[in-house]
Motif scaffolding. Structure first.
Motif, short mmCIF file in Angstrom:
data_model
loop_
_atom_site.label_atom_id
_atom_site.label_comp_id
_atom_site.label_asym_id
_atom_site.label_seq_id
_atom_site.Cartn_x
_atom_site.Cartn_y
_atom_site.Cartn_z
N ALA A 251 3.53 26.32 3.21
CA ALA A 251 3.29 27.41 4.17
C ALA A 251 1.85 27.91 4.06
N ILE A 252 1.38 28.06 2.82
CA ILE A 252 0.01 28.53 2.61
C ILE A 252 -0.98 27.56 3.25
N ARG A 253 -0.76 26.27 3.07
CA ARG A 253 -1.70 25.27 3.59
C ARG A 253 -1.65 25.17 5.11
N ARG A 254 -0.59 25.69 5.72
CA ARG A 254 -0.54 25.81 7.18
C ARG A 254 -1.13 27.12 7.66
N ASP B 95 -2.06 30.09 -10.77
CA ASP B 95 -3.47 29.74 -10.53
C ASP B 95 -3.59 28.88 -9.28
N LEU B 96 -2.69 27.90 -9.15
CA LEU B 96 -2.73 26.99 -8.01
C LEU B 96 -2.40 27.71 -6.71
N VAL B 97 -1.33 28.49 -6.70
CA VAL B 97 -0.90 29.18 -5.48
C VAL B 97 -1.95 30.18 -5.00
N GLY C 253 -7.21 31.50 3.34
CA GLY C 253 -7.24 32.84 3.93
C GLY C 253 -5.88 33.40 4.23
N VAL C 254 -4.90 33.11 3.37
CA VAL C 254 -3.52 33.52 3.59
C VAL C 254 -3.19 34.77 2.78
N ARG C 255 -2.54 35.72 3.42
CA ARG C 255 -2.08 36.92 2.71
C ARG C 255 -0.70 36.66 2.14
N ILE C 256 -0.51 37.03 0.87
CA ILE C 256 0.81 36.96 0.23
C ILE C 256 1.31 38.39 0.08
N LEU C 257 2.44 38.68 0.73
CA LEU C 257 3.04 40.01 0.67
C LEU C 257 4.19 39.98 -0.35
N PRO C 258 4.21 40.91 -1.31
CA PRO C 258 5.25 40.88 -2.34
C PRO C 258 6.56 41.52 -1.88
N VAL C 259 7.64 40.75 -2.00
CA VAL C 259 8.96 41.23 -1.60
C VAL C 259 9.72 41.85 -2.76
N ASP C 260 9.54 41.31 -3.97
CA ASP C 260 10.22 41.92 -5.13
C ASP C 260 9.95 43.41 -5.14
#
Length: 389
Positions: free
Chosen positions: A110-113, A130-132, A140-147
């Motif tokens: 998903a990130i790479r898309r 580190d990789l993610v 340029g992807v935003r990761i939103l935390p659900v936990d």
């Protein structure tokens, strides 16, 4: 309209997400859904929410899924590659709620898309942080935390500079064994450990909550999510579970996020971000609660948390080894092949043997480290069982 792909649609987080989607059909559409092996449940939610694609991770469940979707026009697929394909489909957001390290590949896809990821799969950052995070930065992807704890910290940071943060606290209920002595904890049964005081979750995360390993995994996740040095991340046991996370700043201010113990609160925050959407969760009544209490975690009675903290500080491959060994040990405990106290012992011995070295630079590296750690953990358990008998 915001289109969503939901990985792990039949689990507790996926079900809560779809409940919110059903209440906001004017705002959200569902592009794709996945599940591990519940073909009937996956077909049901795919039909109910008009998904275009449904993927079941277990290939043996393909024919059941295909039959359940007959005549619907919804494309069916099976196997790990199909779950990755679901994550790669055109959507505005991928909600990643697959349990375990199986969630890493679809999250990376998903990130790479270039798709925003609402992350409820902590193992993606524990095993491959580190990789993610480097891939998210590159695309340029935003990761939103659900936990709930990380979402609380995300809200409490509210755009503040990381340099101004002194301490981040993640709260823990303490689990079902908060007041048990060490001997009783070591002898606990799966039925004992599955009695979480506040949340209804899957078996694996519930066992991790009982050992406090879950909180350790969350510390590692927070370390990567917020680029927070390990020595600024702490855990507080908070039985009422009203405060989910707090941020202490250099001027002495402490900002906390509070809410009911309902995963629909952080999920709603992610789905609507940067706006807010209406949520159905119970409103927090502080007067009814009366008091909020906090205590330091006991790292002697709960050695799994200490192991996770040590792995976070060590960095490199240690968190991946920790995660893999813990998954193997929890599965063995649920199958009654080992005792509760053997979970931490298995993880510790596997870390001692394999925990030193660089982190995974590629998904192939990650899979190799994960595989070797699982084999070592399995052999460690076999030796312990043989010695005991």
């Amino acid at each position: 309209m915001r289109s969503l792909t939901i990985l792990g649609a039949t689990g507790s987080v996926g079900t809560s997400t779809l409940d919110l989607v059903s209440r906001h059909r004017d705002r959200f559409t569902v592009e794709a859904v996945t599940a591990h092996s519940d073909a009937a449940g996956l077909a049901r939610v795919a039909r109910e929410h008009g998904a275009r694609f449904a993927a079941i991770a277990n290939p043996q469940a393909y024919h059941a899924l295909k039959a359940a979707l007959a005549g619907s026009g919804i494309e069916a697929a099976a196997g790990p590659d199909a779950v990755v394909a679901a994550a790669e489909r055109s959507a505005d957001m991928v909600l990643a709620a697959i349990s375990g390290s199986a969630g890493v590949a679809p999250v990376l896809a998903a990130i790479r898309r270039g798709i925003t990821v609402a992350l409820a799969n902590k193992e993606s950052l524990v095993a491959a942080g580190d990789l993610v995070m480097s891939e998210a930065a590159r695309h340029g992807v935003r990761i939103l935390p659900v936990d709930s704890e990380h979402n609380a910290v995300f809200q409490a940071l509210a755009g503040s500079r990381i340099e101004d943060v002194e301490t981040v606290w993640l709260t823990a209920s303490g689990g079902p064994f908060r007041t048990w002595n060490a001997e009783a904890i070591a002898a606990a049964t799966p039925q004992d450990a599955l009695k979480h005081p506040n949340y209804a979750m899957g078996a694996k995360v519930t066992i991790d909550s009982a050992s406090l390993m879950n909180k350790g995994l969350e510390l590692i996740e927070a370390h990567h999510l917020f680029a927070m040095p390990a020595d600024r991340l702490k855990v507080l046991v908070h039985p009422q579970q009203a405060v989910h996370g707090m941020v202490g700043y250099r001027d002495g201010s402490v900002v906390a996020q509070l809410g009911a113990a309902d995963m629909r609160v952080p999920i709603a925050h992610c789905l609507g971000f940067p706006e807010r959407i209406d949520g159905p969760s119970r409103r927090l009544d502080l007067a009814a609660l009366g008091s909020l209490t906090f205590e330091e975690p006991d790292l002697v009675r709960f050695p799994a948390l200490r192991l996770a903290i040590d792995a976070m500080r060590a960095g490199g491959r240690a968190p991946c080894v920790l995660n893999a060994a813990n998954e193997v040990a929890v599965e063995a405990f649920l199958a009654r092949r080992i005792g509760f106290g053997d979970i931490a012992r298995t993880v510790a011995e596997t870390l001692d043997a394999l925990g030193t070295g660089p982190s995974a630079a590629t998904l192939e590296d990650l899979n190799f480290i994960d595989h070797v750690a699982r084999e070592r953990a399995t052999s460690t358990m076999h030796r312990a069982v043989s010695a005991a008998s």
